[in-house]
Scaffold this active site. Structure first.
Site, PDB file in Angstrom:
ATOM      1  N   HIS A  94       0.822  -1.220   0.000  1.00  0.00           N
ATOM      2  CA  HIS A  94       0.000   0.000   0.000  1.00  0.00           C
ATOM      3  C   HIS A  94       0.853   1.266   0.000  1.00  0.00           C
ATOM      4  O   HIS A  94       0.692   2.108  -0.899  1.00  0.00           O
ATOM      5  CB  HIS A  94      -0.967  -0.010   1.180  1.00  0.00           C
ATOM      6  CG  HIS A  94      -1.695   1.285   1.371  1.00  0.00           C
ATOM      7  ND1 HIS A  94      -2.557   1.811   0.438  1.00  0.00           N
ATOM      8  CD2 HIS A  94      -1.652   2.194   2.397  1.00  0.00           C
ATOM      9  CE1 HIS A  94      -3.031   2.974   0.866  1.00  0.00           C
ATOM     10  NE2 HIS A  94      -2.497   3.225   2.051  1.00  0.00           N
ATOM     11  N   HIS A 118       3.923   6.937   5.577  1.00  0.00           N
ATOM     12  CA  HIS A 118       2.710   7.629   6.042  1.00  0.00           C
ATOM     13  C   HIS A 118       1.844   6.805   6.980  1.00  0.00           C
ATOM     14  O   HIS A 118       1.037   7.366   7.733  1.00  0.00           O
ATOM     15  CB  HIS A 118       1.883   8.119   4.839  1.00  0.00           C
ATOM     16  CG  HIS A 118       1.054   7.071   4.171  1.00  0.00           C
ATOM     17  ND1 HIS A 118       1.519   6.301   3.131  1.00  0.00           N
ATOM     18  CD2 HIS A 118      -0.219   6.667   4.386  1.00  0.00           C
ATOM     19  CE1 HIS A 118       0.564   5.483   2.726  1.00  0.00           C
ATOM     20  NE2 HIS A 118      -0.499   5.686   3.477  1.00  0.00           N
ATOM     21  N   GLU A 122       0.857   5.441  12.482  1.00  0.00           N
ATOM     22  CA  GLU A 122      -0.535   5.080  12.761  1.00  0.00           C
ATOM     23  C   GLU A 122      -0.699   3.594  13.046  1.00  0.00           C
ATOM     24  O   GLU A 122      -1.480   3.210  13.926  1.00  0.00           O
ATOM     25  CB  GLU A 122      -1.388   5.466  11.555  1.00  0.00           C
ATOM     26  CG  GLU A 122      -2.868   5.196  11.710  1.00  0.00           C
ATOM     27  CD  GLU A 122      -3.634   5.645  10.472  1.00  0.00           C
ATOM     28  OE1 GLU A 122      -4.536   4.896  10.043  1.00  0.00           O
ATOM     29  OE2 GLU A 122      -3.321   6.720   9.939  1.00  0.00           O
ATOM     30  N   ASP A 123       0.054   2.727  12.318  1.00  0.00           N
ATOM     31  CA  ASP A 123      -0.211   1.282  12.374  1.00  0.00           C
ATOM     32  C   ASP A 123       0.930   0.447  12.937  1.00  0.00           C
ATOM     33  O   ASP A 123       0.818  -0.777  13.015  1.00  0.00           O
ATOM     34  CB  ASP A 123      -0.531   0.767  10.959  1.00  0.00           C
ATOM     35  CG  ASP A 123      -1.826   1.364  10.407  1.00  0.00           C
ATOM     36  OD1 ASP A 123      -2.705   1.699  11.217  1.00  0.00           O
ATOM     37  OD2 ASP A 123      -1.938   1.495   9.177  1.00  0.00           O
ATOM     38  N   ASP A 183      -3.201   8.466  -1.187  1.00  0.00           N
ATOM     39  CA  ASP A 183      -3.598   7.383  -0.288  1.00  0.00           C
ATOM     40  C   ASP A 183      -5.046   6.967  -0.539  1.00  0.00           C
ATOM     41  O   ASP A 183      -5.362   5.782  -0.663  1.00  0.00           O
ATOM     42  CB  ASP A 183      -3.418   7.858   1.156  1.00  0.00           C
ATOM     43  CG  ASP A 183      -4.002   6.890   2.167  1.00  0.00           C
ATOM     44  OD1 ASP A 183      -3.474   5.774   2.289  1.00  0.00           O
ATOM     45  OD2 ASP A 183      -4.993   7.262   2.831  1.00  0.00           O
TER      46      ASP A 183
END
Length: 741
Positions: A94, A118, A122-123, A183
């Site tokens: 991704h 990016h 967050e993950d 994105d």
């Protein structure tokens, strides 16, 4: 960020879409997946998985330093290792796909580095501090800008607050939104395995928020594909029908667009103009719109011709040759080079026709204009980098950071600045979310000019109310009117592109906005400011209570200078009054100032409809009882009586200069206006005989005064003094009847 699927939301590509993206092949997720599973390459060697990205990046930036990309990929791959997308591919595919999209648009290395990273904060366990230490403040800022807020902390407000955070970050660096758009595009491409209801929800947010943002940032390459993907999800039947139309047209033996293109190449070659003529197929949504507008589609309706040249002057040379050697459709001509669109777009638009009725639309632009038209702000690169000839080193990490620590993007568009201003006044997430969608739905911008030469950018359909709040913020509460192109206009007047607007501001600090303004406010800044004022200043239970507006108190009745009723005060005469009314009226106090040439003993009355004064050109008409009524020659009553066959009587002014005259003052309503106006009249020596104030209408108030002056020559000075009272925008002699109440 993490959506999450691989199956395309739409059927396989058709001819126009493939042709439009021939230079942008889709990333091979299976190949990337295999490369990612093999792990990163040895230190110092570029991993195979980013080969596509490097190739696309070097096509735009052949001298770019690729080391940050290598290090970013190594960190992203190791951080996401073991994570899988819902489709089964390694998650690293991704960020790779998002980075490839940006690389093909020409994004510079810093943006691509942040794009690879990016989703790490967050993950994964990567922190923003780690990103800053390894890649600098600039990359950290971009990654932070696109990192979602946690639902655990924000609940249902997580999505609107994430977008608010992202927009604030975009205000400091538009590259944040570039990454977000890329994105979302990859997530939309791979949305097919999601539940249908989730597909619809994501598609609606994309349609309402991200597509308008892509349009405003000029990133047409992303905007058009997002539109098609959303179209397929939200309107599957219309999409299927449009697809069939495109497939049927592609199977036709003849191609009128190709024939037009060949003819243009011949014309331009013979003129000695170096130009590239391309066929630019319309995307699905564009074909659907044209179909709804024109009904049956012809071959030229499925695309447009694009002419690319080197210099701006060549664009106009091409236009001249096409209009000379072919049949132009003049109504289709638009010059977006001289006047670019608000999203940086520049081109000449025209159309040419041939004998069989086929009409081809033509876009003419330079190669650089084409790059900006496709990539928008992405093509601008790093907004903080100094020009190449001025650079003495690398850009300062974090961009231009003033003393207060706030980044200020020098390329920030005006609409974004306005959005950032009003969002501060919308603390409630629901209000912000609904207002954001409404604001972005206004997809065209106009520019209006202030008298000092400054410009205001406003959405199409904006009014003088919007201009006032755009220029003055909450101080616009004191706005009492406007002049548009030199003419007085109400605050509800809709502005047009290129108008000059002078806003008239009241001097009274107690000035307040009207609830009616909400009906004419289109910008969020204006609406929120007015609503906030009204919320803190609720109207009293009695509509008349607490309103210091003498105009309301004195409406429809004669008053003295202090607003008190005047017993027996005469009302102004009606221009339609019959001769009995003129005959029964008592002689004027100024009757000695005028004589009837052939009847020096005749009674004389000055008409109340136009109140002539010494030095005015006048004429008279006899009424019952032998009285002669004197009117100014330009009075409307004179024309009506002449048409009725009434004979005019020659009258002349005598030696007396004293006069009585009726004046009409047009003003915007505000507190204390009547007191200020009558005080100004008294200072000029005018004796107010009677006054009538009409009820306010659209914030306008009309005052009618009958005054006695010792010298008619002083009338211009009196009228000038009345015009100088704040809120008064016009004073004139009575020309038409003011009906008695």
């Amino acid at each position: 960020m993490s959506a999450e699927a691989t199956n395309p939301a739409t059927p396989g590509p058709v001819v126009p879409a493939a042709a439009r993206r021939r230079s942008r092949p889709r990333i091979d997720l299976r190949r990337l997946g295999r490369a990612a599973l093999l792990g990163p390459a040895s230190r110092g060697r570029l991993p195979d998985a980013i080969g596509h990205v490097v190739e696309a990046h070097r096509a735009h930036h052949p001298d770019a330093d690729l080391e940050p990309l290598r290090r970013a990929y190594v960190l992203a791959e190791s951080s996401h290792r073991g994570q899988m997308r819902k489709s089964g591919e390694p998650y690293i595919t991704h960020p790779l796909a998002v980075t490839l999209i940006l690389a093909e648009l020409g994004a510079e290395t810093t943006t691509l580095t942040a794009s690879l990273l990016h989703d790490t904060v967050e993950d994964t366990d990567v922190t923003l501090e780690q990103v800053r230490e390894q890649f600098g403040e600039e990359v950290r800022y971009l990654v932070d800008g696109v990192t979602k807020l946690e639902k655990v902390d924000y609940g249902a407000a997580a999505e609107p607050e994430t977008f608010r955070k992202m927009l604030v970050a975009t205000g400091s660096d538009v590259r944040v939104m570039s990454i977000k758009l890329a994105d979302r595009l990859h997530n939309m491409r791979t949305l097919g395995v999601m539940r249908p209801e989730k597909q619809v929800r994501i598609a609606k947010v994309t349609k309402d928020v991200l597509i308008p943002l892509a349009e405003r940032l000029g990133v047409q390459a992303l905007k058009t594909e997002l539109e098609d993907l959303v179209f397929a999800i939200l309107h599957p039947e219309e999409y299927k029908h449009t697809r069939e139309l495109i497939v049927d047209n592609a199977s036709r033996a003849d191609d009128p667009l190709a024939e037009f293109a060949d003819a243009m190449r011949v014309v331009l070659r013979e003129a000695g103009i170096q130009a590239e003529v391309l066929i630019r197929p319309r995307h699905f949504v564009s074909v659907h719109r044209v179909s709804r507008k024109r009904g049956t589609l012809r071959g030229c309706d499925f695309g447009r011709l694009l002419v690319l040249v080197q210099e701006d002057a060549d664009c106009y040379a091409v236009l001249g040759e096409l209009h000379t050697c072919m049949t132009p459709v003049v109504s289709e001509f638009k010059d977006f080079i001289a006047v670019p669109k608000f999203n940086l777009y520049q081109s000449l638009h025209t159309a040419v026709a041939r004998e069989d009725g086929q009409v081809a639309e033509v876009l003419i632009r330079t190669h650089q204009m084409h790059k900006v038209a496709e990539a928008g702000v992405v093509a601008l690169g790093n907004p903080y980098a100094a020009p190449a000839e001025e650079q003495t080193g690398e850009a300062v990490p974090g961009g231009a950071v003033p003393a207060d620590g706030e980044r200020v993007d020098p390329t920030r568009p005006g609409w974004l600045s306005r959005l950032l201003d009003w969002q501060e006044a919308a603390p409630d997430p629901d209000t912000f979310w609904s207002t954001l969608r409404e604001d972005l739905a206004q997809d065209r911008e106009i520019t209006v000019f202030r008298p000092d030469g400054g410009a205001l950018g406003l959405p199409d359909g904006a009014t003088c109310v919007d201009a006032a709040y755009a220029q003055y913020g909450e101080d616009a509460h004191a706005c009492i009117g406007a002049r548009v192109n030199g003419r007085l206009a109400t605050l509800s007047t809709v502005l047009r592109d290129g108008d000059t607007v002078q806003l008239l501001m009241g001097q009274d600090p107690a000035s307040e906005p009207s609830r009616e303004w909400l009906e004419h406010a289109h910008t969020p800044a204006a609406r929120i400011a007015i609503q906030r004022w009204l919320a803190t200043h609720p109207a009293p239970a009695d509509p008349e209570e607490g309103l210091d507006r003498p105009a309301d108190e004195a409406a429809d009745r004669a008053v003295d200078p202090f607003g008190r009723p005047v017993a027996g005060a005469p009302a102004p005469d009606s221009a339609d009054a019959d001769e009995d009314a003129d005959a029964d009226a008592p002689p004027s106090r100024a009757d000695a100032a005028i004589t009837v040439v052939d009847r020096p003993d005749a009674g004389v009355r000055l008409a109340g409809c136009c109140t002539p004064v010494p030095a005015d050109e006048v004429t008279g008409f006899a009424v019952r009882g032998g009285v002669v009524t004197v009117h100014r020659v330009e009075c409307a009553a004179v024309a009506r009586m002449a048409e009725a066959g009434r004979e005019a009587i020659d009258v002349r002014w005598g030696d007396t200069t004293e006069c009585r005259v009726t004046l009409v003052a047009e003003s915007f309503g505000r507190p204390h206006l009547l007191a200020d106006l009558t005080e100004a009249m008294a200072l000029e020596g005018a004796e107010i005989v009677a006054a009538t104030v009409e009820p306010p209408s659209q914030q306008r108030v009309r005052h009618t005064y009958t005054v006695q002056l010792p010298d008619a020559a002083h009338l211009p000075t009196l009228m000038r003094a009345m015009r100088n009272v704040p809120g008064v925008y016009d004073v004139s002699r009575a020309q038409h009847p003011a009906s008695a109440s």
